[in-house]
Design a protein around this motif. Structure first.
Motif, PDB file in Angstrom:
ATOM      1  N   THR A  27       0.629  -1.337   0.043  1.00 17.95           N
ATOM      2  CA  THR A  27      -0.178   0.084  -0.017  1.00 17.95           C
ATOM      3  C   THR A  27       0.914   1.176   0.026  1.00 17.95           C
ATOM      4  O   THR A  27       2.191   1.054  -0.151  1.00 17.95           O
ATOM      5  CB  THR A  27      -1.158   0.208   1.416  1.00 17.95           C
ATOM      6  OG1 THR A  27      -0.040  -0.015   2.401  1.00 17.95           O
ATOM      7  CG2 THR A  27      -2.037  -1.140   1.396  1.00 17.95           C
ATOM      8  N   SER A  28       0.253   2.638   0.127  1.00 24.10           N
ATOM      9  CA  SER A  28       1.010   3.615  -0.013  1.00 24.10           C
ATOM     10  C   SER A  28       1.441   4.237   1.188  1.00 24.10           C
ATOM     11  O   SER A  28       0.663   4.166   2.451  1.00 24.10           O
ATOM     12  CB  SER A  28       0.134   4.702  -0.876  1.00 24.10           C
ATOM     13  OG  SER A  28       0.588   5.943  -0.594  1.00 24.10           O
ATOM     14  N   GLU A  29       2.618   4.959   1.087  1.00 23.53           N
ATOM     15  CA  GLU A  29       2.958   5.631   2.394  1.00 23.53           C
ATOM     16  C   GLU A  29       4.225   6.435   2.072  1.00 23.53           C
ATOM     17  O   GLU A  29       4.479   7.598   2.432  1.00 23.53           O
ATOM     18  CB  GLU A  29       3.087   4.748   3.829  1.00 23.53           C
ATOM     19  CG  GLU A  29       3.438   5.651   5.024  1.00 23.53           C
ATOM     20  CD  GLU A  29       3.376   4.902   6.109  1.00 23.53           C
ATOM     21  OE1 GLU A  29       4.400   4.208   6.523  1.00 23.53           O
ATOM     22  OE2 GLU A  29       2.198   4.604   6.916  1.00 23.53           O
ATOM     23  N   THR A  30       5.536   5.790   1.967  1.00 26.25           N
ATOM     24  CA  THR A  30       6.816   6.455   1.986  1.00 26.25           C
ATOM     25  C   THR A  30       7.285   6.251   0.780  1.00 26.25           C
ATOM     26  O   THR A  30       7.363   5.607  -0.190  1.00 26.25           O
ATOM     27  CB  THR A  30       7.540   6.036   3.109  1.00 26.25           C
ATOM     28  OG1 THR A  30       8.834   6.515   2.962  1.00 26.25           O
ATOM     29  CG2 THR A  30       7.739   4.471   2.992  1.00 26.25           C
ATOM     30  N   ASP A  31       8.377   7.583   0.565  1.00 24.65           N
ATOM     31  CA  ASP A  31       9.313   7.716  -0.752  1.00 24.65           C
ATOM     32  C   ASP A  31      10.407   6.688  -0.623  1.00 24.65           C
ATOM     33  O   ASP A  31      11.192   6.439  -1.513  1.00 24.65           O
ATOM     34  CB  ASP A  31       9.842   8.952  -0.745  1.00 24.65           C
ATOM     35  CG  ASP A  31       8.726  10.084  -1.396  1.00 24.65           C
ATOM     36  OD1 ASP A  31       7.810   9.436  -2.115  1.00 24.65           O
ATOM     37  OD2 ASP A  31       8.601  10.975  -0.928  1.00 24.65           O
ATOM     38  N   SER A  32      10.553   6.082   0.677  1.00 27.15           N
ATOM     39  CA  SER A  32      11.900   5.145   0.747  1.00 27.15           C
ATOM     40  C   SER A  32      11.604   3.980   0.191  1.00 27.15           C
ATOM     41  O   SER A  32      12.662   2.953   0.169  1.00 27.15           O
ATOM     42  CB  SER A  32      12.047   5.235   2.271  1.00 27.15           C
ATOM     43  OG  SER A  32      11.155   4.409   3.007  1.00 27.15           O
ATOM     44  N   LEU A  33      10.609   3.653  -0.527  1.00 27.23           N
ATOM     45  CA  LEU A  33      10.285   1.920  -0.871  1.00 27.23           C
ATOM     46  C   LEU A  33      11.463   1.891  -2.274  1.00 27.23           C
ATOM     47  O   LEU A  33      11.325   2.790  -2.912  1.00 27.23           O
ATOM     48  CB  LEU A  33       8.976   1.893  -1.273  1.00 27.23           C
ATOM     49  CG  LEU A  33       8.656   0.476  -2.118  1.00 27.23           C
ATOM     50  CD1 LEU A  33       8.520  -0.377  -0.849  1.00 27.23           C
ATOM     51  CD2 LEU A  33       7.252   0.586  -2.801  1.00 27.23           C
ATOM     52  N   ALA A  34      12.089   0.761  -2.166  1.00 22.92           N
ATOM     53  CA  ALA A  34      13.066   0.157  -3.151  1.00 22.92           C
ATOM     54  C   ALA A  34      12.222  -1.023  -3.988  1.00 22.92           C
ATOM     55  O   ALA A  34      11.594  -1.776  -3.151  1.00 22.92           O
ATOM     56  CB  ALA A  34      14.394  -0.311  -2.624  1.00 22.92           C
ATOM     57  N   PRO A  35      12.755  -1.352  -4.983  1.00 27.50           N
ATOM     58  CA  PRO A  35      11.892  -2.297  -5.900  1.00 27.50           C
ATOM     59  C   PRO A  35      12.267  -3.437  -4.932  1.00 27.50           C
ATOM     60  O   PRO A  35      11.289  -4.808  -5.063  1.00 27.50           O
ATOM     61  CB  PRO A  35      12.807  -2.458  -7.108  1.00 27.50           C
ATOM     62  CG  PRO A  35      13.172  -1.094  -7.393  1.00 27.50           C
ATOM     63  CD  PRO A  35      13.582  -0.511  -6.140  1.00 27.50           C
ATOM     64  N   ALA A  36      13.384  -3.766  -4.302  1.00 28.73           N
ATOM     65  CA  ALA A  36      13.556  -5.093  -3.643  1.00 28.73           C
ATOM     66  C   ALA A  36      12.413  -5.319  -2.295  1.00 28.73           C
ATOM     67  O   ALA A  36      12.245  -6.498  -2.005  1.00 28.73           O
ATOM     68  CB  ALA A  36      14.756  -5.249  -3.015  1.00 28.73           C
ATOM     69  N   ASP A  37      11.942  -4.211  -1.914  1.00 26.97           N
ATOM     70  CA  ASP A  37      10.785  -4.281  -0.952  1.00 26.97           C
ATOM     71  C   ASP A  37       9.802  -5.178  -1.282  1.00 26.97           C
ATOM     72  O   ASP A  37       8.994  -5.525  -0.619  1.00 26.97           O
ATOM     73  CB  ASP A  37      10.566  -2.988  -0.500  1.00 26.97           C
ATOM     74  CG  ASP A  37      11.706  -2.312   0.151  1.00 26.97           C
ATOM     75  OD1 ASP A  37      12.475  -2.804   0.684  1.00 26.97           O
ATOM     76  OD2 ASP A  37      11.453  -0.990   0.063  1.00 26.97           O
ATOM     77  N   PHE A  38       9.392  -5.347  -2.688  1.00 22.46           N
ATOM     78  CA  PHE A  38       8.461  -5.935  -3.037  1.00 22.46           C
ATOM     79  C   PHE A  38       8.700  -7.629  -3.080  1.00 22.46           C
ATOM     80  O   PHE A  38       7.793  -8.312  -3.182  1.00 22.46           O
ATOM     81  CB  PHE A  38       8.111  -5.692  -4.448  1.00 22.46           C
ATOM     82  CG  PHE A  38       7.154  -4.296  -4.750  1.00 22.46           C
ATOM     83  CD1 PHE A  38       5.907  -4.679  -4.785  1.00 22.46           C
ATOM     84  CD2 PHE A  38       7.728  -3.343  -4.633  1.00 22.46           C
ATOM     85  CE1 PHE A  38       5.077  -3.446  -4.870  1.00 22.46           C
ATOM     86  CE2 PHE A  38       7.041  -2.213  -4.619  1.00 22.46           C
ATOM     87  CZ  PHE A  38       5.592  -2.281  -4.782  1.00 22.46           C
ATOM     88  N   ALA A  39       9.772  -8.211  -3.081  1.00 18.28           N
ATOM     89  CA  ALA A  39      10.326  -9.606  -3.092  1.00 18.28           C
ATOM     90  C   ALA A  39       9.586 -10.439  -2.255  1.00 18.28           C
ATOM     91  O   ALA A  39       8.835 -11.411  -2.480  1.00 18.28           O
ATOM     92  CB  ALA A  39      11.683  -9.701  -3.076  1.00 18.28           C
ATOM     93  N   GLU A  40       9.504  -9.925  -0.842  1.00 23.20           N
ATOM     94  CA  GLU A  40       8.911 -10.597   0.233  1.00 23.20           C
ATOM     95  C   GLU A  40       7.470 -10.631   0.117  1.00 23.20           C
ATOM     96  O   GLU A  40       6.968 -11.999   0.173  1.00 23.20           O
ATOM     97  CB  GLU A  40       9.211 -10.066   1.605  1.00 23.20           C
ATOM     98  CG  GLU A  40       8.890 -10.915   2.887  1.00 23.20           C
ATOM     99  CD  GLU A  40       9.181 -10.174   4.151  1.00 23.20           C
ATOM    100  OE1 GLU A  40       8.724 -10.551   5.130  1.00 23.20           O
ATOM    101  OE2 GLU A  40      10.003  -9.249   4.113  1.00 23.20           O
ATOM    102  N   ALA A  41       6.896  -9.633  -0.125  1.00 23.28           N
ATOM    103  CA  ALA A  41       5.490  -9.752  -0.438  1.00 23.28           C
ATOM    104  C   ALA A  41       4.971 -10.777  -1.722  1.00 23.28           C
ATOM    105  O   ALA A  41       4.053 -11.248  -1.569  1.00 23.28           O
ATOM    106  CB  ALA A  41       4.785  -8.335  -0.611  1.00 23.28           C
ATOM    107  N   ALA A  42       5.674 -10.613  -2.764  1.00 27.00           N
ATOM    108  CA  ALA A  42       5.408 -11.126  -3.988  1.00 27.00           C
ATOM    109  C   ALA A  42       5.564 -12.981  -3.674  1.00 27.00           C
ATOM    110  O   ALA A  42       5.049 -13.660  -4.054  1.00 27.00           O
ATOM    111  CB  ALA A  42       6.441 -11.008  -5.036  1.00 27.00           C
TER     112      ALA A  42
END
Length: 362
Positions: free
Chosen positions: A27-42
């Protein structure tokens, strides 16, 4: 369209590229998100979807915020650039995910661009979308209707999809509902992601479903780097299996990895995996002087080629058992060979060669 429960992700309040994780959902919140942050959720979403039917997988991906990650915020997506999809698609490659994920992510964004409202169904998981990567249909327009004729092919899971994106001979594309279409299984080696041929004979669709030529061109280019991401996941998974087997398989009183030739092979495989990572990064690099289109073509060609090298060597490391149906290695190889066909590797290689020779001569 098949009726499904609506996903809660359709109205996710997002700010451009501002996301965070809530459990397994983005979901939305911060500008600090990196592409790698999606790996765990995926990985969590894919693991939870393995035993589900196709329609239920689409719903699950929507609930986890993955299906619409590239679509605009106005359409209910996250509005992220395609590089954020790389870890998601790599996770799909690693898990041998039997779902048209590349097609779902890119179709949601392309449908959003045409403004017909069809994107919402893909983003909420109510619509399963695919893309016919082979061929282009002849188009005739009369008022607010267009008529399609011709045969298109290489459409993964078209038999279970509600909507298929089809290229047109004028450079545009169009979204066509699959209900009532003539869909036939095409020859292929990837049984988990079968491709289909679609015969469009006088098929009439609304002109509002047209996808502009610029959006379709962007989709084709992004599909290349998306396939490279899948190749990364496949290669990394097969390398891990090869390393484990070489370290645990005992022959003549010592592990296979005690042999120098085996260690050299594993080292070369590791270099190819890192090469895939590098070429994907290069595909998004603004520092590179070549055009974005050329970088993505080169990234795809290098990634799929390196991926096949790694998978074939992993089969070799496993010896005779590497060729058996019980081992998943051949399934990765089948997928990569299928991606080669969908991306027209041979034709693309000639295009890249022409571009490079032309720029060198200029």
């Amino acid at each position: 369209m098949r009726a499904r429960p609506k996903s809660s992700s359709a109205s996710s309040p997002t700010a451009s590229c501002n996301c965070r994780r809530e459990g397994n959902r983005m979901t939305s919140e911060t500008d600090s998100l990196a592409p790698a942050d999606f790996a765990e959720a995926a990985k969590a979403s894919i693991a939870a979807s393995t035993e589900l039917a196709m329609a239920d997988v689409a719903t699950r991906l929507a609930q986890d915020g993955i299906a619409g990650m590239l679509a605009s915020e106005d359409a209910g997506g996250l509005g992220l650039p395609v590089r954020y999809a790389v870890p998601v698609l790599a996770a799909a490659g690693e898990a041998l995910f039997p779902f048209p994920l590349i097609e779902t992510l890119l179709a949601a964004r392309a449908l959003d661009a045409c403004g017909s409202g069809s994107a919402a169904g893909v983003i909420t998981g109510e619509t399963v979308a695919t893309i016919a990567w082979g061929g282009a249909a002849d188009v005739a327009r009369e008022g607010d209707k267009i008529t399609l004729n011709g045969v298109v092919s290489l459409a993964p899971h078209a038999d279970k999809a509600d909507l298929v994106l089809v290229a047109l001979d004028n450079g545009e594309a169009v979204a066509v509902p699959t209900a009532g279409l003539s869909i036939a299984a095409a020859w292929g080696i990837d049984h988990e992601r079968p491709c289909f041929e679609i015969n469009l004979s006088g098929v009439e669709v609304d002109a509002s479903c047209l996808i502009p030529a610029a959006s379709w061109k962007e989709l084709i280019e992004d599909a290349l780097v998306s396939r490279a991401a899948v190749a990364l996941g496949c290669a990394a998974s097969c390398l891990a299996m090869a390393e484990e087997h070489a370290n645990t398989r005992i022959q003549f009183g010592r592990a296979l990895s005690a042999n120098q030739a085996m260690r050299h092979m594993l080292a070369r495989m590791k270099m190819h995996v890192e090469n895939i990572r590098a070429v994907i990064d290069s595909g998004f690099s603004a520092a590179n002087s070549s055009s974005p289109a050329l970088r993505r073509k080169a990234a795809y060609l290098a990634a799929v080629s390196s991926g096949i090298f790694v998978v074939e060597r992993a089969i070799q490391v496993h010896g005779g058992m590497g060729f058996t149906w019980e081992m998943p290695l051949h399934r990765h190889l089948r997928w990569l060979r299928s991606l080669q066909t969908q991306g027209d590797s041979d034709g693309l290689l000639l295009e890249v060669a022409d571009d490079l020779i032309g720029s060198a001569a200029a």
